[in-house]
Design a protein around this motif. Structure first.
Motif, short mmCIF file in Angstrom:
data_model
loop_
_atom_site.label_atom_id
_atom_site.label_comp_id
_atom_site.label_asym_id
_atom_site.label_seq_id
_atom_site.Cartn_x
_atom_site.Cartn_y
_atom_site.Cartn_z
N ASP A 115 47.57 34.69 43.31
CA ASP A 115 46.81 34.05 42.23
C ASP A 115 45.52 33.47 42.79
OD1 ASP A 115 46.53 33.14 39.47
OD2 ASP A 115 46.81 31.13 40.31
N ARG A 116 45.61 32.78 43.92
CA ARG A 116 44.43 32.20 44.56
C ARG A 116 43.45 33.29 44.96
NH1 ARG A 116 43.25 32.27 49.51
NH2 ARG A 116 45.36 32.74 50.20
N ARG A 117 43.95 34.36 45.53
CA ARG A 117 43.07 35.45 45.98
C ARG A 117 42.37 36.13 44.80
NH1 ARG A 117 46.62 38.96 49.64
NH2 ARG A 117 44.69 40.11 49.91
N MET A 118 43.09 36.31 43.69
CA MET A 118 42.47 36.92 42.51
C MET A 118 41.41 35.99 41.93
SD MET A 118 45.55 38.95 40.54
CE MET A 118 46.75 37.62 40.62
N ARG A 119 41.71 34.69 41.85
CA ARG A 119 40.73 33.72 41.34
C ARG A 119 39.49 33.72 42.22
NH1 ARG A 119 44.74 29.91 41.18
NH2 ARG A 119 43.68 28.78 42.83
N ASN A 120 39.68 33.73 43.55
CA ASN A 120 38.54 33.74 44.47
C ASN A 120 37.70 35.00 44.31
OD1 ASN A 120 39.30 31.28 45.50
ND2 ASN A 120 40.29 32.11 47.32
N ALA A 121 38.35 36.13 44.13
CA ALA A 121 37.62 37.39 43.95
C ALA A 121 36.77 37.34 42.69
CB ALA A 121 38.59 38.57 43.92
N TYR A 122 37.35 36.87 41.61
CA TYR A 122 36.60 36.80 40.35
C TYR A 122 35.54 35.71 40.38
CZ TYR A 122 39.09 40.36 37.79
OH TYR A 122 39.57 41.56 37.37
N ALA A 123 35.66 34.75 41.25
CA ALA A 123 34.65 33.69 41.35
C ALA A 123 33.41 34.15 42.12
CB ALA A 123 35.25 32.46 42.02
N MET A 124 33.51 35.29 42.80
CA MET A 124 32.35 35.80 43.53
C MET A 124 31.24 36.16 42.56
SD MET A 124 34.22 38.28 46.27
CE MET A 124 35.24 37.62 47.57
N ASN A 125 30.00 36.01 43.00
CA ASN A 125 28.86 36.31 42.13
C ASN A 125 28.41 37.75 42.20
OD1 ASN A 125 28.57 33.70 41.02
ND2 ASN A 125 27.58 33.01 42.90
N LEU B 205 26.57 42.69 35.17
CA LEU B 205 25.41 42.29 34.37
C LEU B 205 24.67 41.10 34.96
CD1 LEU B 205 26.97 42.64 30.81
CD2 LEU B 205 25.33 44.18 31.91
N GLY B 206 25.24 40.48 35.99
CA GLY B 206 24.60 39.35 36.63
C GLY B 206 24.69 38.06 35.82
N GLU C 65 37.75 47.14 35.63
CA GLU C 65 36.30 47.35 35.47
C GLU C 65 35.74 46.53 34.31
OE1 GLU C 65 33.73 48.83 37.14
OE2 GLU C 65 35.23 48.91 38.70
N GLU C 66 36.51 46.44 33.22
CA GLU C 66 36.04 45.67 32.08
C GLU C 66 35.87 44.20 32.43
OE1 GLU C 66 38.46 47.88 31.97
OE2 GLU C 66 37.87 49.36 30.48
N THR C 67 36.82 43.68 33.21
CA THR C 67 36.74 42.27 33.56
C THR C 67 35.61 41.99 34.55
OG1 THR C 67 38.42 42.50 35.29
CG2 THR C 67 39.18 41.80 33.11
N LEU C 68 35.13 43.02 35.24
CA LEU C 68 34.02 42.84 36.18
C LEU C 68 32.65 43.12 35.54
CD1 LEU C 68 35.46 44.35 39.47
CD2 LEU C 68 34.93 41.96 39.00
#
Length: 137
Positions: free
Chosen positions: A22-32, A72-73, A64-67
């Protein structure tokens, strides 16, 4: 990443692995950066394939949809607001509340006008619209 998607992945994992993934997924999605976030999530996906293929498929579903917001920045504040369905549900709830007050529907474009009124009401209260305005002003 929507909380529901993270929850779905976690449900497939043994309890001793849930917090770490869970932590690793949150961290990945928090990346800019899209490429970095995608790379981190692909790495998690490959590891999940070995641990539990169902968890891996759950992560892969809609990846892909969640990214899209990364690609789009979109800024972090707005990205958090768009990562949940709450703004949509809140908006629809406001439209229902406004339309509920209509006692007699007439033909023509009256339903559209009441829907538009509800949407404008929802926009006034929306944190997401405030985040959008803040990011572009």
């Amino acid at each position: 990443m929507p909380d529901s998607q993270r929850r779905n992945v976690k449900e497939y994992l043994p309890e001793n692995c849930q917090k770490d993934y869970d932590r690793r997924m949150r961290n990945a999605y928090a990346m800019n950066n899209y490429a970095e976030a995608n790379e981190a999530l692909q790495k998690i996906f490959r590891q999940l394939e070995r641990i539990n293929p169902s968890a891996a498929r759950s992560l892969e579903e809609g990846l892909e949809e969640t990214l899209t917001v990364h690609r789009l920045g979109v800024g972090a504040v707005l990205r958090r607001k768009l990562a949940t369905t709450n703004p949509i549900e809140s908006c629809l709830s406001t439209v229902q509340r406004v339309a509920r007050n209509v006692k007699r529907w007439r033909e023509g474009d009256q339903p559209l006008r009441w829907t538009a009124t509800g949407l404008l009401e929802a926009e006034k209260k929306s944190d997401a619209s405030k985040a959008i305005k803040k990011s572009y002003c």
